[in-house]
Design an enzyme around this catalytic site. Sequence first.
Site, PDB file in Angstrom:
ATOM      1  N   ASP A 106      53.556   6.866  20.818  1.00  0.00           N
ATOM      2  CA  ASP A 106      53.715   7.178  22.241  1.00  0.00           C
ATOM      3  C   ASP A 106      52.638   6.416  23.013  1.00  0.00           C
ATOM      4  OD1 ASP A 106      54.150   8.348  24.670  1.00  0.00           O
ATOM      5  OD2 ASP A 106      53.679  10.377  24.068  1.00  0.00           O
ATOM      6  N   ASP A 162      58.350  17.979  16.773  1.00  0.00           N
ATOM      7  CA  ASP A 162      58.327  19.381  17.186  1.00  0.00           C
ATOM      8  C   ASP A 162      57.948  19.572  18.636  1.00  0.00           C
ATOM      9  OD1 ASP A 162      55.580  18.477  16.719  1.00  0.00           O
ATOM     10  OD2 ASP A 162      55.061  20.557  17.154  1.00  0.00           O
TER      11      ASP A 162
END
Length: 180
Positions: A106, A162
Amino acid sequence: MGQVVYNGIKFDLFIPSESIQTRVRQIASAISDDYENKRPLIICVLNGAFAFASDMFMNLSIDAEITFTRLKSYVGTGSSGSVDELLELSDDIRDRHVVVVEDIIDTGRTIKKLIDSIKLKLPASVRVATLLYKPQVCTHDITPDYIGFTIPSKFIIGYGLDIDGLGRNLKDIWVAEEEN
Ligand code: IMP
Ligand code: MG
């Protein structure tokens, strides 16, 4: 098409399981070609990469080893800004051909920190395989060597990824709905 809801956030189907499995086999095949007779050491970055690393590893057609390290940077749906090493890499990686396996890159902060610490241990080579890559967010000059899917900078869950610990066992990958 169906939706799932976690922490009050709605998620839409993004990458179906079949597409994930096809791509994972292609990456395993590329790594098998590139590392024949090199006995690579696969380093799985826990927790998120366990599903990808496991499926990828089981599809390798060459001799390879796997080990694990654990880093944490995310809280809820945002990067916390700091990276904690929760499980230290204890293996001797000197002169080994290392492939770091991540679920997603990311900001690049996590992988950058890990690669820097791995390089200090003098491996023969280091490459990065990531299932998902968000190039719009990546601020750390990281170009992974093996990329499953390049995706926009949205929050996703499933196949190991998650939201506060949940959603990892979804077989497909799901994307958070935009709030209007
Ligand atoms: P980075 O340090 O910003 O590159 O963050 C990488 C780590 O943050 C990954 O290993 C994931 O555990 C987590 N992460 C980044 N984006 C997402 C996402 O969209 N969903 C779930 N976890 C994410
Ligand atoms: Mg991770």
